[in-house]
Design a protein around this motif. Structure first.
Motif, PDB file in Angstrom:
ATOM      1  N   ALA A  49     -76.889 -18.455 -42.641  1.00 17.50           N
ATOM      2  CA  ALA A  49     -78.204 -17.853 -42.891  1.00 17.50           C
ATOM      3  C   ALA A  49     -78.422 -17.687 -44.388  1.00 17.50           C
ATOM      4  O   ALA A  49     -77.531 -17.226 -45.106  1.00 17.50           O
ATOM      5  N   PRO A  50     -79.603 -18.041 -44.901  1.00 21.47           N
ATOM      6  CA  PRO A  50     -79.874 -17.937 -46.341  1.00 21.47           C
ATOM      7  C   PRO A  50     -79.638 -16.536 -46.901  1.00 21.47           C
ATOM      8  O   PRO A  50     -79.170 -16.371 -48.027  1.00 21.47           O
ATOM      9  N   GLU A  51     -79.938 -15.510 -46.103  1.00 18.81           N
ATOM     10  CA  GLU A  51     -79.837 -14.129 -46.577  1.00 18.81           C
ATOM     11  C   GLU A  51     -78.432 -13.758 -47.042  1.00 18.81           C
ATOM     12  O   GLU A  51     -78.267 -12.885 -47.901  1.00 18.81           O
ATOM     13  N   TYR A  52     -77.417 -14.417 -46.473  1.00 15.10           N
ATOM     14  CA  TYR A  52     -76.034 -14.058 -46.801  1.00 15.10           C
ATOM     15  C   TYR A  52     -75.769 -14.122 -48.300  1.00 15.10           C
ATOM     16  O   TYR A  52     -75.156 -13.211 -48.867  1.00 15.10           O
ATOM     17  N   THR A  53     -76.227 -15.171 -48.965  1.00 16.80           N
ATOM     18  CA  THR A  53     -75.975 -15.317 -50.398  1.00 16.80           C
ATOM     19  C   THR A  53     -77.177 -14.934 -51.261  1.00 16.80           C
ATOM     20  O   THR A  53     -77.159 -15.134 -52.469  1.00 16.80           O
ATOM     21  N   GLN A  54     -78.213 -14.380 -50.632  1.00 18.47           N
ATOM     22  CA  GLN A  54     -79.406 -13.999 -51.380  1.00 18.47           C
ATOM     23  C   GLN A  54     -79.533 -12.489 -51.580  1.00 18.47           C
ATOM     24  O   GLN A  54     -80.588 -11.991 -51.959  1.00 18.47           O
ATOM     25  N   THR A 113     -69.868 -11.484 -54.683  1.00 20.33           N
ATOM     26  CA  THR A 113     -68.644 -11.698 -53.898  1.00 20.33           C
ATOM     27  C   THR A 113     -68.830 -12.631 -52.709  1.00 20.33           C
ATOM     28  O   THR A 113     -67.873 -12.903 -51.983  1.00 20.33           O
ATOM     29  N   THR A 114     -70.042 -13.148 -52.467  1.00 25.29           N
ATOM     30  CA  THR A 114     -70.312 -13.946 -51.270  1.00 25.29           C
ATOM     31  C   THR A 114     -70.285 -15.453 -51.559  1.00 25.29           C
ATOM     32  O   THR A 114     -70.962 -15.939 -52.463  1.00 25.29           O
ATOM     33  N   PHE A 115     -69.521 -16.183 -50.745  1.00 21.71           N
ATOM     34  CA  PHE A 115     -69.396 -17.635 -50.856  1.00 21.71           C
ATOM     35  C   PHE A 115     -69.414 -18.227 -49.455  1.00 21.71           C
ATOM     36  O   PHE A 115     -69.079 -17.566 -48.480  1.00 21.71           O
ATOM     37  N   ARG A 116     -69.791 -19.506 -49.369  1.00 23.54           N
ATOM     38  CA  ARG A 116     -69.915 -20.163 -48.068  1.00 23.54           C
ATOM     39  C   ARG A 116     -68.805 -21.192 -47.819  1.00 23.54           C
ATOM     40  O   ARG A 116     -68.251 -21.766 -48.751  1.00 23.54           O
ATOM     41  N   MET A 117     -68.576 -21.442 -46.525  1.00 22.85           N
ATOM     42  CA  MET A 117     -67.699 -22.525 -46.094  1.00 22.85           C
ATOM     43  C   MET A 117     -68.513 -23.752 -45.675  1.00 22.85           C
ATOM     44  O   MET A 117     -67.985 -24.860 -45.636  1.00 22.85           O
ATOM     45  N   MET A 118     -69.787 -23.532 -45.300  1.00 26.06           N
ATOM     46  CA  MET A 118     -70.661 -24.613 -44.852  1.00 26.06           C
ATOM     47  C   MET A 118     -71.991 -24.530 -45.590  1.00 26.06           C
ATOM     48  O   MET A 118     -72.287 -23.538 -46.252  1.00 26.06           O
ATOM     49  N   THR A 119     -72.794 -25.573 -45.441  1.00 26.85           N
ATOM     50  CA  THR A 119     -74.126 -25.585 -46.038  1.00 26.85           C
ATOM     51  C   THR A 119     -75.007 -24.512 -45.391  1.00 26.85           C
ATOM     52  O   THR A 119     -74.779 -24.108 -44.254  1.00 26.85           O
ATOM     53  N   SER A 120     -76.023 -24.068 -46.096  1.00 22.34           N
ATOM     54  CA  SER A 120     -76.906 -23.021 -45.587  1.00 22.34           C
ATOM     55  C   SER A 120     -77.953 -23.609 -44.647  1.00 22.34           C
ATOM     56  O   SER A 120     -78.173 -24.825 -44.596  1.00 22.34           O
ATOM     57  N   ASP A 121     -78.625 -22.707 -43.933  1.00 17.74           N
ATOM     58  CA  ASP A 121     -79.675 -23.131 -43.011  1.00 17.74           C
ATOM     59  C   ASP A 121     -80.876 -23.724 -43.743  1.00 17.74           C
ATOM     60  O   ASP A 121     -81.642 -24.487 -43.159  1.00 17.74           O
ATOM     61  N   ILE A 122     -81.065 -23.349 -45.002  1.00 23.65           N
ATOM     62  CA  ILE A 122     -82.145 -23.950 -45.779  1.00 23.65           C
ATOM     63  C   ILE A 122     -81.905 -25.453 -45.888  1.00 23.65           C
ATOM     64  O   ILE A 122     -82.811 -26.265 -45.692  1.00 23.65           O
ATOM     65  N   GLN A 123     -80.664 -25.824 -46.168  1.00 17.88           N
ATOM     66  CA  GLN A 123     -80.308 -27.240 -46.279  1.00 17.88           C
ATOM     67  C   GLN A 123     -80.352 -27.915 -44.914  1.00 17.88           C
ATOM     68  O   GLN A 123     -80.945 -28.985 -44.740  1.00 17.88           O
ATOM     69  N   GLN A 124     -79.727 -27.295 -43.925  1.00 16.81           N
ATOM     70  CA  GLN A 124     -79.606 -27.926 -42.614  1.00 16.81           C
ATOM     71  C   GLN A 124     -80.928 -27.958 -41.860  1.00 16.81           C
ATOM     72  O   GLN A 124     -81.300 -28.995 -41.279  1.00 16.81           O
TER      73      GLN A 124
END
Length: 389
Positions: A140-145, A150-161
């Motif tokens: 979900a975009p909100e996670y890193t927004q 301290t927040t990082f992703r393992m996969m692409t965001s829903d904005i991309q997908q």
């Protein structure tokens, strides 16, 4: 024993084995076998309808911990040993925040997870306040927004997908009349929102939008309403536990539309539950197909040998996320969160899923690709890969 009972038994056995291993790894901390133990947290749904996701996710983390420990790492001038404390958050936001506080209080030096967006987002505030880096499977975009460092992703965001999904359905599949259903979770609704924007921008028409919940199994009322609008495609933002019965009920109601979903639909479990009704379903998954990943072949063999089962969906990404965290510690020559956090933010490394894992200023992956799949003859087959190489 019939095949369904056999499959259930195999899944239950695998989850119990995973839980037993996690318990053994967590117990290692209690005995303080190493003066230089470094406790790392992990959280995912290990029970309930999403337990297959959590098991797959956790297995990837376990492999990364074992591989990193096997290098006999020396950090800050002394040997270190990663100890994993993996918790079951049941894919429930309230449980997730309790788990997060428990892990922070136990003195973890880093966090891998949570798996779901709906659990990662509320838990992220707790890790941020403690200054603990968190590498999550949340899309979900909100996670890193939220403004946390301290927040990082393992996969692409829903904005991309979601953007790729929407354009692909309209431009490549030539399906212009689209209905949308989402499960109102942070993941499902967020992905559906991004899909809708992209589909409209590509020239598609949204003929109906409905919602359900992530526990629902009966979609006939929604589908009967949607059928009247004669859609060519139905996009579902949610998980395979709902997408599979949804596909069956579409079939029984004579709805000829193509079912489309995100990565939580593109799973072996969907195929097992949906059966023939799932034929023709389209779904996306972040990154390249497993066979095309830079480290895919070696990872498949290692995973099979270690766990006695095939890679499902998420473990290569959780493996890379964990390795990014450990590599940052090595690069910083410190396991203290405040010291290695800047090194995690500027990480540049080759992984199983990509030859160039990097984060942008928000903690989103810079080079995440998307692959579109379709069920043909009961198997997920590649339609098109976009980026990620």
């Amino acid at each position: 024993m019939d095949s369904s009972k056999k499959n259930t038994t195999e899944r239950t056995t695998a989850r119990l084995a995973c839980a037993a291993l996690i318990g053994a790894m967590s117990l290692g901390t209690a005995g303080a076998a190493y003066a230089d133990d470094v406790r790392i947290g992990a959280a995912s749904p290990l029970t309930g309808p999403q337990a297959h996701y959590g098991t797959d996710f956790t297995n990837g983390v376990i492999l990364a911990v074992e591989d990193f420990n096997a290098t006999k790492p020396v950090i800050g001038g002394k040997p270190v040993h990663i100890v994993l404390d993996a918790q079951d958050d049941q894919a429930d936001p309230r449980t997730a925040t309790a788990v997060a506080q428990k892990l922070v209080d136990s003195g973890i030096k880093g966090m891998l997870g949570h798996f779901n967006s709906g659990t990662s987002i509320p838990a992220s505030r707790i890790y941020a306040q403690a200054g603990i880096p968190q590498v999550s499977m949340a899309t979900a975009p909100e996670y890193t927004q939220q403004g946390f460092k301290t927040t990082f992703r393992m996969m692409t965001s829903d904005i991309q997908q979601g953007a790729v999904d929407g354009r692909f359905v309209v431009s490549d599949l030539k399906l212009k009349r689209i209905a949308i259903i989402d499960d109102r979770t942070a993941y499902g609704q967020g992905l559906a929102d991004q899909f809708e924007k992209a589909a409209k921008a590509a020239g598609g028409t949204i003929v109906d939008r409905e919602f359900t919940n992530d526990k629902a199994v009966d979609f006939r009322a929604i589908l009967t309403k949607i059928k009247a609008s004669a859609p060519q495609a139905i996009f579902y933002g949610g998980a395979d536990a709902q997408a599979a019965p949804l596909s069956k009920q579409m079939h029984s109601l004579g709805i000829k539309a193509t079912l489309v979903g995100g990565e939580m639909v593109k799973t072996p479990t969907f195929l097992k539950i949906a059966g023939e009704a799932g034929e023709g379903t389209v779904a996306s998954l972040a990154g390249l197909p497993l066979a095309d990943m830079p480290g895919g072949g070696a990872y498949v063999a290692k995973y099979k040998k270690r766990f006695g089962m095939d890679v499902e969906t998420y473990s290569p990404y959780s493996y890379d996320g964990a390795m990014a965290l450990f590599t940052a510690m090595k690069n910083a020559d410190s396991t203290e969160p405040s010291k290695y956090l800047p090194f995690l933010a500027k990480i540049k490394m080759a992984g199983v899923t990509t030859p160039d894992l990097q984060y942008d200023a928000h903690g989103d992956l810079k080079n995440g690709g998307i692959t579109m799949y379709q069920v043909k003859n009961g198997e997920w087959t590649v339609l098109k890969s976009l980026g990620g190489k």
